[in-house]
Design a protein around this motif. Structure first.
Motif, PDB file in Angstrom:
ATOM      1  N   GLY A  22      26.242  50.374  66.592  1.00 49.06           N
ATOM      2  CA  GLY A  22      26.812  49.877  65.342  1.00 49.06           C
ATOM      3  C   GLY A  22      27.024  48.372  65.373  1.00 49.06           C
ATOM      4  O   GLY A  22      26.749  47.668  64.397  1.00 49.06           O
ATOM      5  N   THR A  23      27.506  47.873  66.513  1.00 48.33           N
ATOM      6  CA  THR A  23      27.724  46.427  66.641  1.00 48.33           C
ATOM      7  C   THR A  23      26.404  45.669  66.571  1.00 48.33           C
ATOM      8  O   THR A  23      26.303  44.615  65.919  1.00 48.33           O
ATOM      9  CB  THR A  23      28.439  46.125  67.968  1.00 48.33           C
ATOM     10  N   ILE A  24      25.384  46.210  67.234  1.00 47.65           N
ATOM     11  CA  ILE A  24      24.074  45.551  67.216  1.00 47.65           C
ATOM     12  C   ILE A  24      23.485  45.559  65.805  1.00 47.65           C
ATOM     13  O   ILE A  24      22.926  44.553  65.337  1.00 47.65           O
ATOM     14  CB  ILE A  24      23.126  46.245  68.211  1.00 47.65           C
ATOM     15  N   ALA A  25      23.622  46.707  65.111  1.00 53.83           N
ATOM     16  CA  ALA A  25      23.105  46.786  63.742  1.00 53.83           C
ATOM     17  C   ALA A  25      23.819  45.803  62.828  1.00 53.83           C
ATOM     18  O   ALA A  25      23.182  45.137  61.986  1.00 53.83           O
ATOM     19  CB  ALA A  25      23.250  48.212  63.215  1.00 53.83           C
ATOM     20  N   LEU A  26      25.142  45.684  62.964  1.00 54.26           N
ATOM     21  CA  LEU A  26      25.888  44.733  62.138  1.00 54.26           C
ATOM     22  C   LEU A  26      25.484  43.295  62.449  1.00 54.26           C
ATOM     23  O   LEU A  26      25.330  42.466  61.534  1.00 54.26           O
ATOM     24  CB  LEU A  26      27.390  44.927  62.378  1.00 54.26           C
ATOM     25  N   LEU A  83      22.575  42.296  63.582  1.00 51.94           N
ATOM     26  CA  LEU A  83      21.241  42.071  63.015  1.00 51.94           C
ATOM     27  C   LEU A  83      21.304  41.861  61.507  1.00 51.94           C
ATOM     28  O   LEU A  83      20.588  41.017  60.953  1.00 51.94           O
ATOM     29  CB  LEU A  83      20.333  43.263  63.352  1.00 51.94           C
ATOM     30  N   LEU A  84      22.164  42.636  60.833  1.00 51.81           N
ATOM     31  CA  LEU A  84      22.297  42.486  59.387  1.00 51.81           C
ATOM     32  C   LEU A  84      22.849  41.109  59.025  1.00 51.81           C
ATOM     33  O   LEU A  84      22.347  40.444  58.107  1.00 51.81           O
ATOM     34  CB  LEU A  84      23.203  43.590  58.841  1.00 51.81           C
ATOM     35  N   VAL A  85      23.902  40.694  59.753  1.00 51.22           N
ATOM     36  CA  VAL A  85      24.478  39.377  59.486  1.00 51.22           C
ATOM     37  C   VAL A  85      23.459  38.280  59.767  1.00 51.22           C
ATOM     38  O   VAL A  85      23.338  37.298  59.010  1.00 51.22           O
ATOM     39  CB  VAL A  85      25.759  39.184  60.329  1.00 51.22           C
ATOM     40  N   SER A  86      22.695  38.425  60.845  1.00 51.66           N
ATOM     41  CA  SER A  86      21.673  37.428  61.166  1.00 51.66           C
ATOM     42  C   SER A  86      20.591  37.379  60.094  1.00 51.66           C
ATOM     43  O   SER A  86      20.120  36.291  59.716  1.00 51.66           O
ATOM     44  CB  SER A  86      21.046  37.758  62.526  1.00 51.66           C
ATOM     45  N   LEU A  87      20.197  38.570  59.593  1.00 53.92           N
ATOM     46  CA  LEU A  87      19.175  38.621  58.552  1.00 53.92           C
ATOM     47  C   LEU A  87      19.655  37.951  57.267  1.00 53.92           C
ATOM     48  O   LEU A  87      18.930  37.145  56.655  1.00 53.92           O
ATOM     49  CB  LEU A  87      18.784  40.071  58.277  1.00 53.92           C
TER      50      LEU A  87
END
Length: 346
Positions: free
Chosen positions: A200-204, A206-210
């Motif tokens: 979940g932390t990695i997905a968040l 990645l989303l913020v980076s995107l």
């Protein structure tokens, strides 16, 4: 005087013995043998119980959940003496059974058993075991069990009651829910410790980076932020997710679907009004999205000023989407007896 006194005492003792009833000696002998037998039987039970507990503790030291076949089940769970509670998961984990729900429930059961095994409150009053259908078919037949997975509590004394069977279909099989049920049945409170999950932390991240990268690339032209259609699509996605029961799934942790172990039939819609499957919420999400799309097309056909024939086609398509998918949605709603545990019709 001393020589004459000794025979008199012997004569008095002989008179007392003659006064005892002749039938008392067999009775006293029988009573003595009975006491010896009861004492020996009690000691034998204590030794047998100590051996069973010692064996269970040895298994628990190697793994938090130990597997049982028919013989072990009858010896350690059904047969007395027993002063410990046993939680048993009846499952079918063999690949040929194709029970995906069993694998998911086994993961939660493993988390719960590990939380108890490595807690400071661990003792010999509670154990976790498992009976696989292919290893203990006779146990399933003995208990008249025709579904898996099933969780049961076997108390230290007496037979299991109705509340000793975990209501998996209504509550789900999350480790926290199992721990709460065990606390109600045994007064043993287990604090669930889940292994760290960084997905979940990695997905968040990645989303913020995107999003940050997109804003940086379009830093000279940020008019898309004020696009009403884009924000409307984002809002609809959130509404569809919430009204389909995704939050209920997150809280309860229900299985994705249910497969009947006898005929292999897979059920995607839960029959109870107090529960649902994950696949069921996905179906509801798609149906709600299709109905919404139909309503948007109807509105577009009524408000646009384009070609009449094109508007008529859009109107028919929108009406077909609304009628077809709403009737499908209504049939699912009626099959739930009293409706869903959440409200998706406003």
């Amino acid at each position: 005087m001393g020589a004459r006194g000794a025979p008199s005492r012997r004569r008095q003792a002989g008179r007392r013995l003659r006064y005892l009833p002749t039938g008392s000696f067999p009775f006293l002998l029988l009573l003595l043998l009975l006491c010896i037998q009861l004492g020996g039987g009690q000691k034998k039970k204590e030794n047998l119980l100590a051996e069973k507990v010692e064996q269970l503790m040895e298994w628990s030291s190697r793994r938090s959940i130990f597997r049982m076949n028919g013989d072990k089940f009858r010896k350690f769970i059904k047969a007395p003496p027993r002063n410990y509670s046993m939680i048993v998961m009846f499952t079918a984990l063999q690949p040929q059974r194709q029970c995906s729900v069993c694998r998911q429930a086994n993961e939660e059961y493993q988390i719960l058993a590990n939380s108890w095994r490595y807690s400071s409150a661990f003792c010999n009053k509670l154990f976790f075991s498992m009976v696989d259908y292919d290893e203990g078919t006779d146990v399933f037949q003995q208990l008249n069990m025709n579904s898996a997975p099933t969780f049961m509590h076997f108390p230290p004394k007496g037979r299991p009651k109705r509340a000793d069977t975990f209501d998996l279909q209504r509550i789900g099989f999350a480790a926290e829910q199992l721990a709460k049920w065990i606390a109600d049945r045994t007064d043993v409170h287990i604090r669930v410790f889940r292994p760290p999950n960084y997905s979940g932390t990695i997905a968040l991240a990645l989303l913020v980076s995107l999003v940050g990268g997109l804003l940086y690339l379009r830093r000279n032209n940020l008019e898309f932020i004020y696009n009403k259609t884009g924000w409307a699509m984002v809002s609809l996605c959130i509404v569809f997710a919430m009204t389909s029961g995704q939050m209920w799934n997150h809280i309860r942790g229900p299985p994705y679907a249910h497969k009947n172990p006898h005929n292999g039939q897979v059920s995607y819609i839960h029959g109870s009004s107090q529960a649902q499957f994950v696949a069921e919420s996905h179906i509801i999400l798609v149906l709600n999205a299709a109905i919404t799309m139909g309503m948007v097309l109807l509105n577009e056909a009524a408000t646009s000023k384009g070609d009449v024939g094109k508007r008529r086609i859009i109107c028919l398509v929108g009406l077909g989407l609304v009628v077809f998918f709403f009737s499908f949605l209504l049939s699912i709603f009626r099959s739930k007896y009293h409706g869903y545990p959440y409200s998706f019709l406003i």
